[in-house]
Design an enzyme around this catalytic site. Structure first.
Site, mmCIF file in Angstrom:
data_model
loop_
_atom_site.group_PDB
_atom_site.id
_atom_site.type_symbol
_atom_site.label_atom_id
_atom_site.label_comp_id
_atom_site.label_asym_id
_atom_site.label_seq_id
_atom_site.Cartn_x
_atom_site.Cartn_y
_atom_site.Cartn_z
ATOM 1 N N LYS A 48 50.200 59.648 34.683
ATOM 2 C CA LYS A 48 50.076 60.506 33.786
ATOM 3 C C LYS A 48 51.175 61.792 33.100
ATOM 4 C CE LYS A 48 45.624 63.471 31.703
ATOM 5 N NZ LYS A 48 44.293 64.003 32.508
ATOM 6 N N ASP A 74 45.948 68.967 27.243
ATOM 7 C CA ASP A 74 45.359 68.064 26.163
ATOM 8 C C ASP A 74 44.044 69.321 25.954
ATOM 9 O OD1 ASP A 74 43.020 67.061 27.521
ATOM 10 O OD2 ASP A 74 42.738 66.494 29.628
ATOM 11 N N LYS A 131 37.524 71.190 24.909
ATOM 12 C CA LYS A 131 37.588 71.673 26.650
ATOM 13 C C LYS A 131 37.276 73.701 25.847
ATOM 14 C CE LYS A 131 40.810 69.698 29.677
ATOM 15 N NZ LYS A 131 39.677 69.494 30.461
ATOM 16 N N ASP A 163 49.182 68.670 32.029
ATOM 17 C CA ASP A 163 48.466 67.658 32.149
ATOM 18 C C ASP A 163 49.498 66.621 32.190
ATOM 19 O OD1 ASP A 163 46.033 66.144 33.012
ATOM 20 O OD2 ASP A 163 45.238 65.908 30.979
ATOM 21 N N ASP A 192 37.755 63.529 26.650
ATOM 22 C CA ASP A 192 38.060 64.473 27.221
ATOM 23 C C ASP A 192 38.564 64.390 28.685
ATOM 24 O OD1 ASP A 192 39.204 66.806 28.375
ATOM 25 O OD2 ASP A 192 37.901 68.403 28.602
ATOM 26 N N GLU A 248 40.042 61.040 28.772
ATOM 27 C CA GLU A 248 41.720 60.658 28.192
ATOM 28 C C GLU A 248 42.948 59.739 29.631
ATOM 29 O OE1 GLU A 248 41.813 63.876 29.461
ATOM 30 O OE2 GLU A 248 43.972 63.878 29.562
ATOM 31 N N ARG A 259 42.495 58.268 32.042
ATOM 32 C CA ARG A 259 42.112 56.691 32.695
ATOM 33 C C ARG A 259 42.640 56.103 31.736
ATOM 34 N NH1 ARG A 259 36.372 59.210 34.180
ATOM 35 N NH2 ARG A 259 37.230 61.192 34.779
#
Ligand code: BES
Ligand code: ZN
Ligand code: ZN
Length: 470
Positions: A235, A240, A247, A258, A317, A319, A321
């Site tokens: 990933k 993010d 967030k 991230d 959020d 995101e 996956r």
């Protein structure tokens, strides 16, 4: 800072300081026990004490085991970096603990100073490890391997620690290209036009509001006589923000990390190629920035992923996956691997479940999970298995699409994220796949073990150990 292993008796090496690791029992027998007592040194784990007149540094350890030695040698190197000594010698007392000693020194001594205008000068230049064993060649092999893996871990840390202004999907792709060139790896970069041709609409949606184009990076290490093929998926959210499901301000700080899954995968292929392992390795990275804007993807959108599964977005959020769904699908079609492992800072829930120090492992094969956690404990990384079950799987049901990107209940969030990814694993790969949630283990704001402030490089030591013995 130079670190070397010498085939010499420690008394034949001239340095400013001699380091000794002592348990509380050993302290009682030591010739310097009285003066050490006066200095208040009790040989407690992770405490240090200089005897400057004697040119000695004492480090407390609970036992002679690797885990204690790794942590103690991290404290040792920090104490030495604070001092004005230039050279130090340490006795190597076993093959078993040599890697831990190297990890403690290299990883515990790591500092990221890229953005300091005046980084403080370190006087320490030379670390000599003394080993006069007749089996020196074997010690040397262990030392070189450990050093390669520790340096690859630092390489991963450096990238994770780089700020989002400097490290976005396009600069990450450039960095991967440079690694490929330096280490003679194959390298293919898919830009947004290519991703569209591949129907990677889940990944593309996440990056839509960013000014930096998303990219899929594919690096290949192909040795002549490979015994196995392993695909590593990372990933790579270079930032993010949460997207429109923004967030809260405090949670957004540190979200440069991230991309730690992607950076770990780069460190792994670097280590494997430098160790010349007999394993063919493919690294697939989804490099994307999750931002807000008029064209941002939205809660309520339905995305058609690469493998045609439709996904209802209920939270932008979640995101990672979405990106992994498409990259996993692509990786499985491109390479018929014996194993596929994905690394991701996927859920805050993983930290709630296992704490900050432990990587969450999910998958269907108990043997594989067992082998991996063994590689973890042998290399000094903590892992915890989080079990799938059919009840949690039901929580991803969507009324309007094939699957929802978030669970309908607030508990078991790390596992439901893993189960979401499972939807994109082909039937023939179910038992060859594991998901690693490194949300807690990849980054720290307080030092622990051989980890200092910032990125830890989680995954690199563990996977290198696994690949060495595959
Ligand atoms: N990148 C985060 C997960 C994360 C959180 C990593 C904290 C490291 C530290 C991920 O994209 C995310 O935001 N996950 C959400 C999922 C939720 C919306 C279902 C989370 O964990 O809150
Ligand atoms: Zn997120
Ligand atoms: Zn994320």
């Amino acid at each position: 800072m130079k670190i070397e292993l010498l085939n010499k008796n420690i008394t034949d090496i001239k340095t400013d300081v001699l380091v000794e690791f002592l348990t509380a029992d050993e302290l009682l027998q030591h010739v310097e026990v009285r003066i050490l007592n006066k200095a208040g040194f009790k040989a407690e784990q992770d405490t240090t004490c200089f005897l400057h007149e004697k040119g000695m540094l004492f480090c407390g350890i609970e036992s002679k085991k690797s885990d204690d030695l790794r942590s103690a040698s991290s404290c040792m190197i920090k104490a030495l970096k604070e001092s004005n000594y230039e050279s130090v010698k340490i006795n190597v007392f076993s093959k078993k603990t040599l890697s831990a000693l190297v990890d403690g020194i290299v990883l515990g001594g790591y500092e990221y100073t890229e953005y300091k205008s005046k980084p403080k000068e370190i006087t320490l230049k030379e670390i000599s490890l003394a080993c006069d064993s007749p089996d020196f060649a074997k010690f040397e092999m262990i030392f070189n391997e450990a050093l390669t893996i520790a340096n690859a871990t630092c390489f991963t840390r450096d990238i994770v620690n780089t700020i989002p202004q400097d490290l976005h999907p396009q600069t990450l792709a450039a960095l991967a290209q440079k690694l490929a060139k330096d280490n003679q790896l194959g390298c293919e970069i898919l830009q947004e036009t290519d991703l569209e041709k591949e129907n990677m609409h889940a990944m593309l949606a996440v990056g839509r509001a960013s000014i930096h184009g998303s990219a899929l990076i594919h690096l290949t290490y192909k040795p002549a006589n490979s015994k196995k093929i392993v695909s590593l998926v990372g990933k790579g959210l270079t930032y993010d923000s949460g997207g429109l499901s923004l967030k809260p301000a405090a949670s957004m700080v540190t979200m440069k990390m991230d991309k730690a899954g992607a950076c770990a995968v780069l460190g792994m292929i670097k280590a494997a190629s430098e160790l010349k392992l007999d394993v063919e390795i493919h690294a697939f990275i989804g490099a994307v920035e999750n931002m807000i804007g008029a064209n941002a993807y939205k809660p309520d959108d339905v995305l058609v992923s690469r493998n045609k599964t439709t996904i209802e977005v209920r939270n932008t959020d979640a995101e990672g996956r979405l990106v992994l769904a498409d990259v996993l699908s692509y990786a499985q079609d491109k390479v018929k691997a014996d194993y596929i492992f994905d690394f991701a800072t996927l859920t805050g829930a993983c930290m709630v479940a296992l704490g900050q120090y432990t990587t969450g492992i999910m998958g269907h094969s108990h043997t594989l999970k067992h082998d991996i956690s063994k590689a973890g404990s042998n290399s000094g990384e903590l892992t915890g298995s989080l079990p799938f079950n059919k009840h949690l799987k039901k929580l991803l049901k969507s009324e309007i699409a094939d699957i929802s990107n978030v669970s309908s209940k607030p508990y078991g969030g790390a596992i439901t994220a893993g189960l979401f990814l499972d939807k994109f694993i082909n039937d023939d790969m179910k038992n060859k796949w594991l998901h690693f949630d490194i949300a807690g283990s990849a980054y720290t704001e307080t030092p622990w073990d051989c980890n200092v402030y910032g990125a830890t490089g989680a995954g690199v030591r563990l996977m290198s150990e696994y690949l060495k013995n595959i």
